[in-house]
Design a protein around this motif. Structure first.
Motif, short mmCIF file in Angstrom:
data_model
loop_
_atom_site.label_atom_id
_atom_site.label_comp_id
_atom_site.label_asym_id
_atom_site.label_seq_id
_atom_site.Cartn_x
_atom_site.Cartn_y
_atom_site.Cartn_z
N ASN A 224 1.02 -1.20 -0.05
CA ASN A 224 0.06 0.31 -0.36
C ASN A 224 0.80 0.98 -0.03
O ASN A 224 0.38 2.25 -0.30
N VAL A 225 2.15 0.99 0.09
CA VAL A 225 2.88 2.86 0.68
C VAL A 225 4.03 2.72 -0.28
O VAL A 225 4.40 3.45 -0.15
N GLY A 226 4.47 1.92 -0.82
CA GLY A 226 5.89 1.60 -1.47
C GLY A 226 7.39 2.52 -1.22
O GLY A 226 7.47 1.69 0.23
N GLY A 227 7.76 2.58 -1.63
CA GLY A 227 9.51 3.91 -0.94
C GLY A 227 9.75 2.14 0.18
O GLY A 227 10.32 0.72 -0.78
N MET A 228 11.04 3.09 0.59
CA MET A 228 12.08 2.11 1.28
C MET A 228 11.60 0.32 1.94
O MET A 228 12.37 -0.06 2.00
N LEU A 229 10.28 0.90 2.00
CA LEU A 229 9.97 -0.01 3.47
C LEU A 229 9.11 -1.26 1.87
O LEU A 229 10.29 -2.44 2.25
N SER A 230 9.03 -0.75 0.98
CA SER A 230 8.83 -2.37 -0.18
C SER A 230 9.69 -2.72 -0.58
O SER A 230 9.78 -4.15 -0.09
N HIS A 231 11.14 -1.85 -0.53
CA HIS A 231 12.32 -2.14 -1.53
C HIS A 231 12.60 -3.50 -0.17
O HIS A 231 13.02 -4.57 -0.91
N ARG A 232 12.29 -2.75 1.50
CA ARG A 232 13.40 -3.82 1.67
C ARG A 232 12.19 -5.01 2.06
O ARG A 232 12.53 -5.87 2.67
N ILE A 233 10.86 -4.87 1.89
CA ILE A 233 9.77 -6.63 1.90
C ILE A 233 10.68 -7.46 0.79
O ILE A 233 10.63 -8.73 0.84
N ARG A 234 10.43 -6.35 -0.79
CA ARG A 234 10.64 -7.59 -1.29
C ARG A 234 12.27 -8.38 -1.53
O ARG A 234 12.43 -9.25 -2.16
N GLN A 235 13.18 -7.90 -0.53
CA GLN A 235 14.33 -8.05 -0.27
C GLN A 235 14.64 -10.08 0.23
O GLN A 235 14.63 -10.79 0.09
N GLN A 236 13.09 -10.43 1.16
CA GLN A 236 13.20 -11.45 2.25
C GLN A 236 11.52 -12.14 0.90
O GLN A 236 10.65 -12.77 2.18
N MET A 237 11.41 -11.96 -0.06
CA MET A 237 10.34 -12.75 -0.64
C MET A 237 10.29 -14.45 -1.44
O MET A 237 12.34 -14.61 -1.39
N ASN A 238 9.72 -14.67 -0.85
CA ASN A 238 10.67 -16.65 -1.61
C ASN A 238 10.39 -16.84 -3.09
O ASN A 238 9.81 -15.73 -3.13
N LEU A 239 10.22 -18.10 -3.03
CA LEU A 239 10.81 -18.41 -4.65
C LEU A 239 8.96 -18.34 -4.98
O LEU A 239 8.16 -18.73 -4.63
N PHE A 240 8.84 -17.48 -6.44
CA PHE A 240 7.40 -17.39 -6.79
C PHE A 240 6.45 -16.89 -6.10
O PHE A 240 5.06 -17.22 -5.87
N GLY A 241 7.07 -15.40 -4.94
CA GLY A 241 6.11 -14.36 -4.06
C GLY A 241 5.83 -14.29 -4.80
O GLY A 241 5.94 -13.48 -6.79
N ARG A 242 4.56 -13.13 -4.69
CA ARG A 242 3.69 -12.90 -5.09
C ARG A 242 3.78 -10.86 -4.68
O ARG A 242 2.41 -11.15 -3.27
N ILE A 243 3.80 -10.25 -5.58
CA ILE A 243 3.17 -8.77 -4.64
C ILE A 243 2.16 -8.10 -5.41
O ILE A 243 2.50 -8.18 -6.64
N SER A 244 0.90 -7.80 -5.06
CA SER A 244 -0.11 -7.08 -5.17
C SER A 244 0.62 -5.56 -5.35
O SER A 244 0.18 -5.07 -4.02
N VAL A 245 0.51 -4.35 -6.56
CA VAL A 245 0.90 -3.11 -5.65
C VAL A 245 -0.40 -2.32 -6.08
O VAL A 245 -0.93 -2.31 -6.93
N CYS A 246 -0.23 -1.85 -4.45
CA CYS A 246 -2.11 -1.02 -5.03
C CYS A 246 -2.29 -0.04 -4.37
O CYS A 246 -2.69 0.86 -5.53
N GLY A 247 -0.76 0.65 -3.83
CA GLY A 247 -1.06 2.06 -4.06
C GLY A 247 0.75 3.03 -2.89
O GLY A 247 1.61 1.45 -3.18
N SER A 248 0.95 3.69 -3.62
CA SER A 248 2.57 3.98 -2.42
C SER A 248 2.91 5.74 -1.98
O SER A 248 2.98 6.23 -2.64
N ILE A 249 1.47 5.52 -1.20
CA ILE A 249 1.08 6.36 -0.88
C ILE A 249 2.70 6.74 0.09
O ILE A 249 2.54 8.33 0.31
N SER A 250 3.91 6.39 0.21
CA SER A 250 4.78 7.25 1.02
C SER A 250 5.49 8.31 0.04
O SER A 250 5.96 8.33 -0.31
N SER A 251 4.99 8.36 -1.37
CA SER A 251 5.73 9.65 -2.62
C SER A 251 4.33 10.41 -2.64
O SER A 251 4.57 11.02 -3.38
N TYR A 252 3.08 10.28 -2.42
CA TYR A 252 1.96 11.29 -2.62
C TYR A 252 2.61 12.79 -2.16
O TYR A 252 2.43 13.32 -3.12
N ASN A 253 3.25 12.85 -1.08
CA ASN A 253 3.23 14.22 -1.10
C ASN A 253 4.42 14.38 -0.82
O ASN A 253 5.05 15.87 -0.46
#
Ligand code: NDP
Length: 337
Positions: A224-253
């Protein structure tokens, strides 16, 4: 008949300010055949209003959905006394011809009768049984395809969409980890059944905290938020992990535009064979009743808990909107007229 509306007088620059809005009065015309006069009961404030309005030219009436009462009608399908939902903007009252698109032209759903929610409060049509609920339901289930026993991470976890995604994931038998911006929000997430809730603002080491919370890695990530938090989470994904990108509120303002420029962990994406897909909820709008009836049933069965952050008074629309963007809300942010 007098009505009030909020006009956006200039584009937002960074965080919205009260001076970006102007409260105006207008005299409504008498009804023509087929038209109805709607009076707002609940109005929604949503993050999309911040980026979406940048593509419009001020001044214009602020966009947004509302639940309204039909107070006068020359349309048999919408009798006086019935309730409707529509993209009617930040208006206290409006005369509409129901078959036409909303005044902001952003949606074909100009006006519809309130969906059948089986007796749930009207305001839920803006949250769990409305756009956020449909986003959570299809955005998570269709794009993440969660399986029982998998580990799911949700950011913006205590908000309108995120709080629903986590609860759907629990219904599907997943381990659920949520990130939110206060300790109180994290405590609420645990009440909802989240296995672990992490305050991303105070956590000293997000990587270590996530590793501890998800020792087997992350299978699904609802972003829901994008940014560096998402970057960190993505690095701990498993094989064939799925990411649904709903929003990136960390950058809206973010005035610099740099907030939206986050490195994608390419090696992880390749070697873990990740699938990342963005969505706009209108993709599933023709199927929205499927989501609404299921969400309403889960609420009635006590499997999904709902919280609303209610601001009182139409005149406080800007405050409600600005507060939501800063994280004041737990659950769905709405305004009660
Ligand atoms: P929320 O109810 O979650 O409210 C917004 C929340 O965002 C705040 O409460 C705050 O919570 C959090 N937030 C604000 N700034 C930041 C930041 N810099 N980093 C992390 N979190 C932040 O809103 P919604 O549930 O309505 O929307 C959530 C997301 O989903 C948004 O990005 C929105 O644009 C998107 N969305 C997309 C749709 C689509 O069709 N793609 C449909 C609906 C929503 P906290 O205290 O935790 O920081």
């Amino acid at each position: 008949m007098k009505a009030e509306k909020f006009t956006l007088v200039r584009h937002f620059d960074g965080y919205p300010k009260t001076t970006d809005f102007k409260l105006e009065s207008e005299e409504l015309p008498p009804l023509k055949d087929g038209e109805v006069l709607c009076e707002a009961e609940f109005l929604s404030v949503d993050p999309y209003m911040r980026p979406y309005t940048m593509s419009m030219t001020p001044p214009f009436t602020m966009i947004g959905g509302q639940v309204a009462k039909v107070v006068e009608s020359r349309n048999a399908k919408y009798p006086a006394g019935s309730y409707v939902i529509g993209q009617l903007g930040w208006r206290s009252r409006i005369v509409v011809l129901p078959a036409t698109p909303g005044p902001d032209k952003s949606s074909a759903a100009g006006l519809e009768p309130l969906p059948d929610m089986g007796g749930l409060p009207h305001s839920y049509a803006l949250g769990v049984c409305g756009m956020p609920g449909v986003s959570a339901y299809f955005g998570f289930l269709e794009l993440c395809q969660p399986k029982e026993g998998e580990t799911v991470v949700v950011t913006g976890a205590a908000g309108a969409v995120g709080s629903l995604v986590g609860q759907i994931a629990k219904i599907k038998g997943c381990r659920v980890i949520g990130f939110a911006g206060t300790d109180d929000k994290c405590a609420w997430l645990r009440e909802l059944g989240y296995d672990v809730a992490i305050n991303y603002k105070t956590c000293p080491d997000i990587d270590a905290a996530l590793k501890e919370a998800a020792p087997k890695g992350v299978d699904c990530y609802f972003d829901n938020v994008g940014g560096m938090l998402s970057h960190r989470i993505r690095q701990q994904m498993n094989l064939f992990g799925r990411i649904s990108v709903c929003g990136s509120i960390s950058s809206y303002n973010d005035k610099t535009g740099e907030g939206a420029q986050v490195p994608v962990p390419e090696m992880t994406t390749v070697f873990k064979q990740l699938r990342s897909e963005g969505f706009i909820v209108t993709r599933w709008w023709h199927r929205k009743n499927e989501a609404i009836s299921q969400m309403a049933a889960w609420v009635r069965e006590g499997k999904i808990k709902v919280q609303e952050h209610v601001t009182q008074g139409f005149h406080n629309m800007p405050q409600a909107f600005m507060g939501m963007l800063k994280g004041d809300n737990t659950g769905k942010a709405i305004v009660k007229v």
